[in-house]
Design a protein around this motif. Structure first.
Motif, PDB file in Angstrom:
ATOM      1  N   LEU A 183     -15.889  -6.235  -7.408  1.00 39.20           N
ATOM      2  CA  LEU A 183     -15.012  -7.689  -7.402  1.00 39.20           C
ATOM      3  C   LEU A 183     -13.915  -7.385  -8.307  1.00 39.20           C
ATOM      4  O   LEU A 183     -12.708  -8.117  -8.026  1.00 39.20           O
ATOM      5  N   ALA A 184     -13.901  -6.639  -9.354  1.00 44.43           N
ATOM      6  CA  ALA A 184     -12.689  -6.407 -10.133  1.00 44.43           C
ATOM      7  C   ALA A 184     -11.520  -5.798  -9.062  1.00 44.43           C
ATOM      8  O   ALA A 184     -10.252  -6.222  -9.242  1.00 44.43           O
ATOM      9  N   ARG A 185     -11.927  -4.771  -8.521  1.00 43.69           N
ATOM     10  CA  ARG A 185     -11.141  -4.040  -7.570  1.00 43.69           C
ATOM     11  C   ARG A 185     -10.318  -4.982  -6.627  1.00 43.69           C
ATOM     12  O   ARG A 185      -9.188  -4.961  -6.238  1.00 43.69           O
ATOM     13  N   ILE A 186     -10.968  -5.885  -5.870  1.00 48.01           N
ATOM     14  CA  ILE A 186     -10.707  -6.817  -5.015  1.00 48.01           C
ATOM     15  C   ILE A 186      -9.755  -7.764  -5.813  1.00 48.01           C
ATOM     16  O   ILE A 186      -8.704  -8.026  -5.080  1.00 48.01           O
ATOM     17  N   ALA A 187     -10.365  -8.075  -6.691  1.00 45.30           N
ATOM     18  CA  ALA A 187      -9.140  -9.362  -7.475  1.00 45.30           C
ATOM     19  C   ALA A 187      -8.123  -8.615  -8.038  1.00 45.30           C
ATOM     20  O   ALA A 187      -6.766  -9.116  -7.739  1.00 45.30           O
ATOM     21  N   ARG A 188      -7.910  -7.309  -8.406  1.00 42.23           N
ATOM     22  CA  ARG A 188      -6.578  -6.656  -8.877  1.00 42.23           C
ATOM     23  C   ARG A 188      -5.675  -6.456  -7.366  1.00 42.23           C
ATOM     24  O   ARG A 188      -4.737  -6.902  -7.616  1.00 42.23           O
ATOM     25  N   GLY A 189      -6.417  -6.194  -6.389  1.00 39.77           N
ATOM     26  CA  GLY A 189      -5.587  -5.752  -5.372  1.00 39.77           C
ATOM     27  C   GLY A 189      -5.119  -7.170  -4.739  1.00 39.77           C
ATOM     28  O   GLY A 189      -3.739  -7.022  -4.321  1.00 39.77           O
ATOM     29  N   LEU A 190      -5.822  -8.416  -4.385  1.00 36.30           N
ATOM     30  CA  LEU A 190      -5.349  -9.426  -4.143  1.00 36.30           C
ATOM     31  C   LEU A 190      -4.189 -10.101  -4.970  1.00 36.30           C
ATOM     32  O   LEU A 190      -3.153 -10.692  -4.769  1.00 36.30           O
ATOM     33  N   ASP A 191      -4.475  -9.916  -6.360  1.00 34.45           N
ATOM     34  CA  ASP A 191      -3.343 -10.424  -7.204  1.00 34.45           C
ATOM     35  C   ASP A 191      -2.010  -9.712  -7.303  1.00 34.45           C
ATOM     36  O   ASP A 191      -0.865 -10.035  -7.339  1.00 34.45           O
ATOM     37  N   ILE A 192      -1.880  -8.034  -7.027  1.00 32.09           N
ATOM     38  CA  ILE A 192      -0.899  -7.336  -7.012  1.00 32.09           C
ATOM     39  C   ILE A 192      -0.301  -7.434  -5.822  1.00 32.09           C
ATOM     40  O   ILE A 192       0.878  -7.486  -5.596  1.00 32.09           O
ATOM     41  N   TYR A 193      -1.258  -7.139  -4.926  1.00 30.85           N
ATOM     42  CA  TYR A 193      -0.339  -6.647  -3.499  1.00 30.85           C
ATOM     43  C   TYR A 193      -0.586  -7.781  -2.451  1.00 30.85           C
ATOM     44  O   TYR A 193      -0.301  -7.817  -1.251  1.00 30.85           O
ATOM     45  N   GLY A 194      -1.486  -8.965  -2.899  1.00 32.56           N
ATOM     46  CA  GLY A 194      -1.836 -10.003  -1.842  1.00 32.56           C
ATOM     47  C   GLY A 194      -2.941  -9.427  -0.827  1.00 32.56           C
ATOM     48  O   GLY A 194      -3.176 -10.370   0.216  1.00 32.56           O
ATOM     49  N   GLN A 195      -3.544  -8.315  -0.984  1.00 35.89           N
ATOM     50  CA  GLN A 195      -4.348  -7.801   0.038  1.00 35.89           C
ATOM     51  C   GLN A 195      -5.037  -6.771  -0.713  1.00 35.89           C
ATOM     52  O   GLN A 195      -4.732  -6.047  -1.676  1.00 35.89           O
ATOM     53  N   PHE A 196      -6.471  -6.377  -0.064  1.00 31.48           N
ATOM     54  CA  PHE A 196      -7.123  -5.397  -0.682  1.00 31.48           C
ATOM     55  C   PHE A 196      -7.463  -4.296   0.396  1.00 31.48           C
ATOM     56  O   PHE A 196      -7.988  -4.803   1.531  1.00 31.48           O
ATOM     57  N   GLU A 247       5.333  -7.189  -0.638  1.00 30.17           N
ATOM     58  CA  GLU A 247       5.665  -7.491  -1.778  1.00 30.17           C
ATOM     59  C   GLU A 247       4.553  -7.297  -2.747  1.00 30.17           C
ATOM     60  O   GLU A 247       3.279  -7.362  -2.632  1.00 30.17           O
ATOM     61  N   GLY A 248       4.683  -6.865  -4.358  1.00 29.86           N
ATOM     62  CA  GLY A 248       3.674  -6.687  -5.227  1.00 29.86           C
ATOM     63  C   GLY A 248       4.006  -7.219  -6.471  1.00 29.86           C
ATOM     64  O   GLY A 248       5.197  -7.520  -6.774  1.00 29.86           O
ATOM     65  N   SER A 249       3.016  -7.174  -7.298  1.00 27.79           N
ATOM     66  CA  SER A 249       3.427  -7.686  -8.745  1.00 27.79           C
ATOM     67  C   SER A 249       2.789  -6.745  -9.809  1.00 27.79           C
ATOM     68  O   SER A 249       1.681  -6.318  -9.483  1.00 27.79           O
ATOM     69  N   TYR A 250       3.342  -6.856 -11.133  1.00 30.02           N
ATOM     70  CA  TYR A 250       2.655  -5.902 -12.086  1.00 30.02           C
ATOM     71  C   TYR A 250       2.999  -6.527 -13.420  1.00 30.02           C
ATOM     72  O   TYR A 250       3.890  -6.761 -13.701  1.00 30.02           O
ATOM     73  N   GLN A 251       1.896  -7.186 -13.986  1.00 27.53           N
ATOM     74  CA  GLN A 251       1.933  -7.881 -15.424  1.00 27.53           C
ATOM     75  C   GLN A 251       2.926  -9.028 -15.277  1.00 27.53           C
ATOM     76  O   GLN A 251       3.655  -9.259 -16.061  1.00 27.53           O
ATOM     77  N   GLN A 275       8.834   0.415 -13.824  1.00 27.21           N
ATOM     78  CA  GLN A 275       8.154  -0.794 -14.133  1.00 27.21           C
ATOM     79  C   GLN A 275       6.776  -0.828 -14.426  1.00 27.21           C
ATOM     80  O   GLN A 275       6.241  -1.368 -15.420  1.00 27.21           O
ATOM     81  N   GLY A 276       5.814  -0.115 -13.390  1.00 30.57           N
ATOM     82  CA  GLY A 276       4.297  -0.148 -13.653  1.00 30.57           C
ATOM     83  C   GLY A 276       3.869   1.261 -13.853  1.00 30.57           C
ATOM     84  O   GLY A 276       2.708   1.328 -14.199  1.00 30.57           O
ATOM     85  N   GLY A 277       4.378   2.307 -13.983  1.00 28.11           N
ATOM     86  CA  GLY A 277       4.031   3.668 -14.354  1.00 28.11           C
ATOM     87  C   GLY A 277       3.858   4.470 -13.092  1.00 28.11           C
ATOM     88  O   GLY A 277       3.677   4.033 -12.075  1.00 28.11           O
ATOM     89  N   ARG A 278       3.303   5.664 -13.155  1.00 27.09           N
ATOM     90  CA  ARG A 278       3.156   6.536 -12.141  1.00 27.09           C
ATOM     91  C   ARG A 278       1.917   6.160 -11.367  1.00 27.09           C
ATOM     92  O   ARG A 278       1.749   6.167 -10.226  1.00 27.09           O
ATOM     93  N   GLU A 279       0.783   5.443 -12.212  1.00 24.27           N
ATOM     94  CA  GLU A 279      -0.325   5.207 -11.379  1.00 24.27           C
ATOM     95  C   GLU A 279      -0.120   4.131 -10.267  1.00 24.27           C
ATOM     96  O   GLU A 279      -0.692   3.854  -9.263  1.00 24.27           O
ATOM     97  N   VAL A 280       0.672   2.953 -10.908  1.00 25.78           N
ATOM     98  CA  VAL A 280       1.122   1.936  -9.865  1.00 25.78           C
ATOM     99  C   VAL A 280       1.888   2.618  -8.783  1.00 25.78           C
ATOM    100  O   VAL A 280       1.761   2.133  -7.551  1.00 25.78           O
ATOM    101  N   GLY A 281       2.845   3.313  -9.151  1.00 24.79           N
ATOM    102  CA  GLY A 281       4.004   4.055  -8.070  1.00 24.79           C
ATOM    103  C   GLY A 281       2.752   4.657  -6.949  1.00 24.79           C
ATOM    104  O   GLY A 281       3.295   4.456  -5.623  1.00 24.79           O
ATOM    105  N   ASP A 282       1.614   5.429  -7.320  1.00 23.92           N
ATOM    106  CA  ASP A 282       0.809   6.006  -6.413  1.00 23.92           C
ATOM    107  C   ASP A 282       0.161   4.939  -5.486  1.00 23.92           C
ATOM    108  O   ASP A 282       0.040   5.441  -4.290  1.00 23.92           O
ATOM    109  N   GLU A 283      -0.490   3.839  -6.285  1.00 23.81           N
ATOM    110  CA  GLU A 283      -0.861   2.828  -5.539  1.00 23.81           C
ATOM    111  C   GLU A 283       0.047   2.195  -4.376  1.00 23.81           C
ATOM    112  O   GLU A 283      -0.185   1.888  -3.258  1.00 23.81           O
ATOM    113  N   VAL A 284       1.297   2.002  -4.882  1.00 23.93           N
ATOM    114  CA  VAL A 284       2.110   1.303  -3.831  1.00 23.93           C
ATOM    115  C   VAL A 284       2.403   2.370  -2.716  1.00 23.93           C
ATOM    116  O   VAL A 284       2.602   1.863  -1.594  1.00 23.93           O
TER     117      VAL A 284
END
Length: 685
Positions: free
Chosen positions: A431-444, A630-634, A568-577
């Protein structure tokens, strides 16, 4: 009654119109005043970024020139001077150029492509060269000067000259001058508002004043009197950030200019940002309110006409004694039926509509059942497994997805999602992974481990997004907002995960995006070229109407400004994107293209058998898909774009090397022409 209502409506409309005008005017002024300080600060930040970009652009040719000189520092002074004075030399881009060796001995002094005596070199320039030798790193020194053309900014760049092994051979200095308005445009040009600009050095000394459309030096210290001691103390706190505050009716903003250690200050009045209403606008508003009131009165007269007719009918019925003789038990129904038999307009339409709604209720229920059956049929026979969830339960599931999980579709209706997870910890993590993906990227879109009906584990790829995102015009009420509808694509990837563990797969794939790597792409391109060559060799002449299979396109995709995501988001967010963009590219070109990751933020797509027009259409659709992502971070949103180079392939004329080079050249041309575009090249053999 109608006259009273119309009088009340008229007075109410006039009062509401006047009150609304006052409230809107006050709100506009308040909104403009609240947004004035951020707008002013953003304009200053834009000027700072523009200046930093110009300085960095001037350092690039100096660095290239230092690289060229690193292999010729042992040459005589005359030879070096001739090298720098060539018309095509990078030194021609600067007003002055100096060269010194590692011992601090000055070798060259050029000014406007002419050699000058070494003794004429000014002491500040000598100090900058000495600092460059002592520190061994690039330096920038900036000053403000006055010329016949107005105020100018001079930048002295010093760059070390080193060997390939890093040994310091000397320093190369270069300076250039530019008019102050070209590097620091006045605020009038940026935001359309008046105000004064002040340029300070790091010690708080006033260097220049921007007012009345031009930059000028402080006049006899009069401009410095504008600032009190506490103002100067406030400016000294500006280091590598931006300060802004509102002081009474004044807006103060300060930003540090990179490379220069200068501070740019803007002081403006709040009234300059607040719009006002002219006398003509007031009269127009009065006329508009008056016309609105008159139109409303006319509309009310038309709307109330059926009601007045019904009243007259009731009055006539009462005079005829109909109501007196009517049975009290059926008074309302039979009298209304007799009265409404002669109605028209809105009353008639409303009565007919209510009767039609009553008769069509049963047919609507049947239609809804048919739609439910059609939806379930589409989900059952879709080529992919589909699941619809609402909140934390399964609302509907297709046959393909149910088979993967070992259930019948009817068994999964209203099933809690917890039942598909092996433990409470795995459920909460999902649930946490799904919520994070939807909030940041609009999809999981990720791979998760679920539990089948027989309690065995199965790895599936879940790709889902909310129905609100799929249909942006559909608004969900606040009551349903916490239990949003999600549509999922479910794919069994257990076998694929086993294949990924093999060393042969790892050698030919990128571990981050799981796409083929550059080596695999080159092998796939080589195989296609060889296949086309063998087909061409088996048939010398093509029949009429037959087309050659030796044509296709290569798309070279380079993400624009991707480094901003890492910052803006760090290397971890860059890899996710990167993972999201890789899957986006793969889904966008499927099934015509074969995608590989060939660099940090670079991808290549091979589309065999595709014409130039078809390739351009696919490339433009891919460019728009990346731009729409589009995505979002913090709380901060970021978007990407891509520069795409397209090479039209001819198997008889291209090799793997020439194909890569041609696609890369097309991508470079797309970046050079402004990015976020597609450039096509048909390279010669």
């Amino acid at each position: 009654m109608l006259s009273s209502i119309m009088l009340i409506v008229l007075v109410t409309t006039l009062l509401l119109g006047a009150g609304t005008a006052v409230w809107v005017g006050h709100s506009m002024r308040q909104t403009a005043a609240d947004g004035a300080l951020p707008a002013q600060t953003r304009a200053l930040e834009y000027m700072a970024r523009t200046l930093a970009f110009r300085v960095e652009q001037q350092q690039k040719p100096l660095q290239s020139l230092a690289t060229v000189l690193s292999g010729h520092m042992h040459e005589p002074r005359e030879w070096l001077e001739a090298l720098l004075l060539q018309p095509a030399s990078l030194a021609s881009q600067f007003d002055e150029v100096q060269l010194a060796d590692a011992r601090g001995q000055l070798l060259l002094n050029l000014e406007k492509n002419q050699s000058r005596p070494l003794s004429q070199l000014l002491e500040p320039t000598r100090d900058a060269l000495r600092r460059g030798l002592e520190e061994g790193k690039p330096l920038v020194r900036s000053t403000v000067q006055v010329s016949d053309a107005g105020l100018q900014l001079e930048f002295q760049n010093v760059f070390p000259v080193r060997t390939a092994q890093g040994r310091l051979l000397g320093v190369l200095g270069a300076s250039y001058r530019a008019a102050a308005p070209s590097l620091l445009p006045l605020e009038d040009e940026q935001a359309g508002t008046s105000g004064d600009l002040f340029l300070f050095d790091k010690s708080g000394r006033l260097l220049a004043v921007g007012s009345k459309g031009q930059w000028q030096l402080p006049q006899d210290g009069g401009d410095i009197h504008t600032f009190a001691n506490e103002d100067l103390a406030w400016l000294r706190t500006v280091q590598a950030t931006t300060l802004s505050e509102r002081r009474g009716s004044q807006l103060w903003s300060a930003v540090t200019l990179p490379w220069t250690q200068w501070v740019l200050v803007k002081v403006s009045n709040v009234k300059d940002w607040v719009p006002g209403m002219s006398v003509r606008s007031v009269w127009l508003l009065v006329v508009a309110v008056g016309l609105t009131a008159m139109a409303l009165l006319v509309v009310l007269a038309l709307v109330f006409y059926p009601l007045t007719e019904l009243f007259r009918k009731a009055e006539r019925a009462q005079k005829r004694g109909v109501m007196d003789v009517a049975d009290a038990n059926v008074y309302g129904a039979r009298w209304w039926q007799r009265l409404s038999a002669h109605d028209w307009g809105e009353a008639e339409v409303l009565r007919n509509a209510l009767q039609a709604l009553g008769h069509s209720r049963e047919s609507q229920d049947e239609r809804e059942q048919q739609l439910q059956q059609q939806l379930q049929t589409l989900m059952d026979y879709a080529p992919v497994g589909l699941v619809v969830t609402q909140g934390k339960k399964v609302l509907r599931v297709g046959m393909q997805a149910a088979r993967v999980l070992g259930y019948q579709p009817r068994e999964m209706l209203d099933m809690p999602l917890r039942q598909l997870c092996a433990s409470d910890e795995a459920y909460e993590e999902l649930l946490a992974r799904i919520a994070r993906g939807l909030d940041i990227y609009g999809q999981f879109d990720s791979e998760v481990c679920l539990r089948r009906k027989d309690s065995s584990n199965v790895w599936v790829r879940l790709n889902g997004q909310s129905m609100q995102r799929m249909s942006r015009t559909w608004e969900v009420s606040n009551k349903e907002g916490d239990e949003r509808y999600l549509v999922w694509e479910l794919e069994d990837v257990t076998t694929k995960r086993l294949v990924r563990e093999q060393s042969s797969w790892k050698a030919m794939h990128d571990p981050l995006t799981r796409l083929p790597n550059r080596t695999a792409f080159a092998m796939r391109l080589k195989e296609w070229l060889q296949e086309c060559a063998s087909v061409a060799g088996s048939a010398d002449v093509l029949s009429v109407g037959e087309t050659s299979t030796g044509h296709g396109v290569i798309l070279y995709v380079d993400l624009d400004h991707f480094s901003q995501v890492n910052r803006q988001g760090g290397r971890e967010v860059g890899d996710e994107v990167l993972g999201h963009i890789a899957r986006l590219i793969e889904s966008s070109v499927r099934p015509h293209g074969w995608v590989a990751r060939v660099g940090g933020d670079e991808f290549a797509v091979l589309m065999p058998g595709i014409s130039r027009e078809q390739g351009m259409r696919h490339a433009q659709l891919l460019c728009m898909a990346i731009q729409d992502w589009e995505g979002s971070y913090q709380g901060q949103r970021y978007m990407l774009s891509a520069s795409i180079g397209m090479l039209v392939l001819d198997a008889a004329s291209h090799s793997v090397t020439t194909a890569f080079q041609g696609a890369d050249m097309a991508c470079y041309a797309a970046k050079r022409k402004g990015r976020n575009r597609v450039e096509v090249i048909a390279a010669a053999a």
